[in-house]
Design a protein around this motif. Structure first.
Motif, PDB file in Angstrom:
ATOM      1  N   PHE A 208      -9.656  -0.932  -0.006  1.00 17.10           N
ATOM      2  CA  PHE A 208     -11.108  -1.062  -0.982  1.00 17.10           C
ATOM      3  C   PHE A 208     -11.517   0.574  -0.232  1.00 17.10           C
ATOM      4  N   ALA A 209     -12.304   0.981  -0.671  1.00 16.32           N
ATOM      5  CA  ALA A 209     -12.541   2.553  -0.822  1.00 16.32           C
ATOM      6  C   ALA A 209     -13.934   2.520   0.355  1.00 16.32           C
ATOM      7  N   GLU A 210     -14.326   1.378   0.488  1.00 16.24           N
ATOM      8  CA  GLU A 210     -15.338   1.626   1.779  1.00 16.24           C
ATOM      9  C   GLU A 210     -15.270  -0.059   2.557  1.00 16.24           C
TER      10      GLU A 210
ATOM     11  N   PRO B  90     -16.678  -3.705   0.980  1.00 15.16           N
ATOM     12  CA  PRO B  90     -16.860  -3.211  -0.093  1.00 15.16           C
ATOM     13  C   PRO B  90     -18.021  -4.619  -1.254  1.00 15.16           C
TER      14      PRO B  90
ATOM     15  N   ASN C 297     -16.612  -4.405   9.269  1.00 14.36           N
ATOM     16  CA  ASN C 297     -15.990  -4.679   8.602  1.00 14.36           C
ATOM     17  C   ASN C 297     -15.565  -5.609   9.218  1.00 14.36           C
TER      18      ASN C 297
ATOM     19  N   PHE D 111      -9.806  -8.658  -5.773  1.00 14.13           N
ATOM     20  CA  PHE D 111      -8.865  -9.065  -4.441  1.00 14.13           C
ATOM     21  C   PHE D 111      -7.647 -10.371  -4.324  1.00 14.13           C
TER      22      PHE D 111
ATOM     23  N   GLU E   3     -14.790  -6.639  -5.721  1.00 12.30           N
ATOM     24  CA  GLU E   3     -13.870  -6.103  -5.729  1.00 12.30           C
ATOM     25  C   GLU E   3     -12.782  -6.812  -4.316  1.00 12.30           C
ATOM     26  N   VAL E   4     -13.417  -7.570  -3.860  1.00 12.41           N
ATOM     27  CA  VAL E   4     -13.451  -9.001  -2.414  1.00 12.41           C
ATOM     28  C   VAL E   4     -12.618 -10.145  -3.403  1.00 12.41           C
TER      29      VAL E   4
ATOM     30  N   PHE F 132     -10.440  -1.276   7.840  1.00 12.63           N
ATOM     31  CA  PHE F 132     -10.705   0.130   7.105  1.00 12.63           C
ATOM     32  C   PHE F 132     -10.143   1.206   8.309  1.00 12.63           C
TER      33      PHE F 132
ATOM     34  N   SER G 207       1.116  -1.119   0.061  1.00 11.81           N
ATOM     35  CA  SER G 207       0.084  -0.124   0.147  1.00 11.81           C
ATOM     36  C   SER G 207       0.738   1.636  -0.151  1.00 11.81           C
TER      37      SER G 207
ATOM     38  N   TRP H 265      -6.468  -1.205   4.229  1.00 10.40           N
ATOM     39  CA  TRP H 265      -7.582  -1.597   3.414  1.00 10.40           C
ATOM     40  C   TRP H 265      -7.543  -1.465   1.983  1.00 10.40           C
TER      41      TRP H 265
END
Length: 267
Positions: free
Chosen positions: A37-39, A42, A91, A50, A46-47, A67, A8, A35
């Motif tokens: 993802f944006a949320e 997610p 989360n 990844f 998206e998960v 998150f 990251s 984390w």
């Protein structure tokens, strides 16, 4: 030495889903992420993407953050954030699911900043509850929760190892949850003025994870003045058996060139 690459903060020129393969191509078998993802919760696709990126690269996901809110905007976690309890707890379920699929065992829960107008004691009480909940959840997959002192944010209240260890002790005493552990990021501890050598001497066997960057600058080992090699050796002699997280900002085209110069880690 066994390293895990924080993808990251490193390899940021690449899309997130391409970074695990880049880590493998650089010669590493392990990766960790904030984390990704944006949320907090997610979409499942998206998960799945990844998880597939990690598996397809042939690397082990050794660590994952919960998150933490809008990190670029200054947020540093939801653990003590009054009013976002449901978001954090939702989360946790996603984190555990990813950890179960990928065999991940270490999960970093950033504590969160002090909130203007909120009672600090109430924030700490909430944090203890949330950490206990997260610890119990990841224990089901053999995991640990990491609690990290952080530099660079005045509003972030955990700045020394003692600050984090006091909260960890509360989680254990008040809730009987004993798998919340200290993330010893030598850069953050040093920049905050902690006595890193003393922390290692007293607590190395209790570290849940170690991360490194040099100071000043948070660059590669050898770009600053910290005796990172000595600290790592002392921690291992003191009982730390985990991997070393590379969580620094690249200052050159090859962010791993320093590994060919071992003396640089013991300046």
């Amino acid at each position: 030495m066994s390293y895990t690459v924080n993808a990251s903060i490193l390899l940021t020129e690449l899309p997130i889903l391409e970074r695990p393969a880049a880590v493998k191509a650089a010669g590493f078998d392990a990766v960790e992420f904030w984390w990704p993802f944006a949320e907090a919760t997610p979409a499942q696709d998206e998960v799945d993407a990844f998880v597939a990126a990690i598996r397809d690269a042939g690397v082990q996901l050794t660590g994952l953050n919960f998150f933490a809110g809008d990190m670029p905007g200054g947020d540093r976690g939801l653990v003590s954030w009054i009013g976002r309890e449901d978001e954090f707890r939702a989360n946790v379920d996603v984190v555990v699911s990813i950890g179960e699929r990928l065999g991940t065992k270490a999960f970093n829960a950033l504590y969160g900043n002090r909130i203007e107008g909120a009672d600090p004691q109430a924030q700490d009480d909430l944090a203890v509850q949330n950490l206990a909940l997260a610890g119990a959840a990841v224990a089901k997959i053999g995991g640990i929760v990491l609690l990290e002192p952080v530099s660079g944010m005045d509003a972030y209240p955990l700045k020394t190892a003692a600050d984090a260890l006091a909260i960890i002790d509360r989680v254990k005493v008040e809730h009987g949850v004993d798998n919340v552990t200290l993330l010893a990021d030598f850069y953050h501890l040093a920049v905050n003025g902690d006595d890193v050598a003393a922390v290692i001497a007293e607590h190395a066997a209790e570290f849940g994870h170690i991360q490194i960057a040099d100071a000043p600058g948070r660059g590669e080992p050898g770009t600053g003045e910290l005796p990172l090699g000595q600290w790592i050796a002392d921690a291992q002699a003191g009982g730390y058996e985990g991997v070393i997280g590379l969580e620094y900002k690249a200052t050159q085209a090859d962010p791993f060139a320093w590994l060919n110069q071992p003396a640089n880690t013991s300046n």
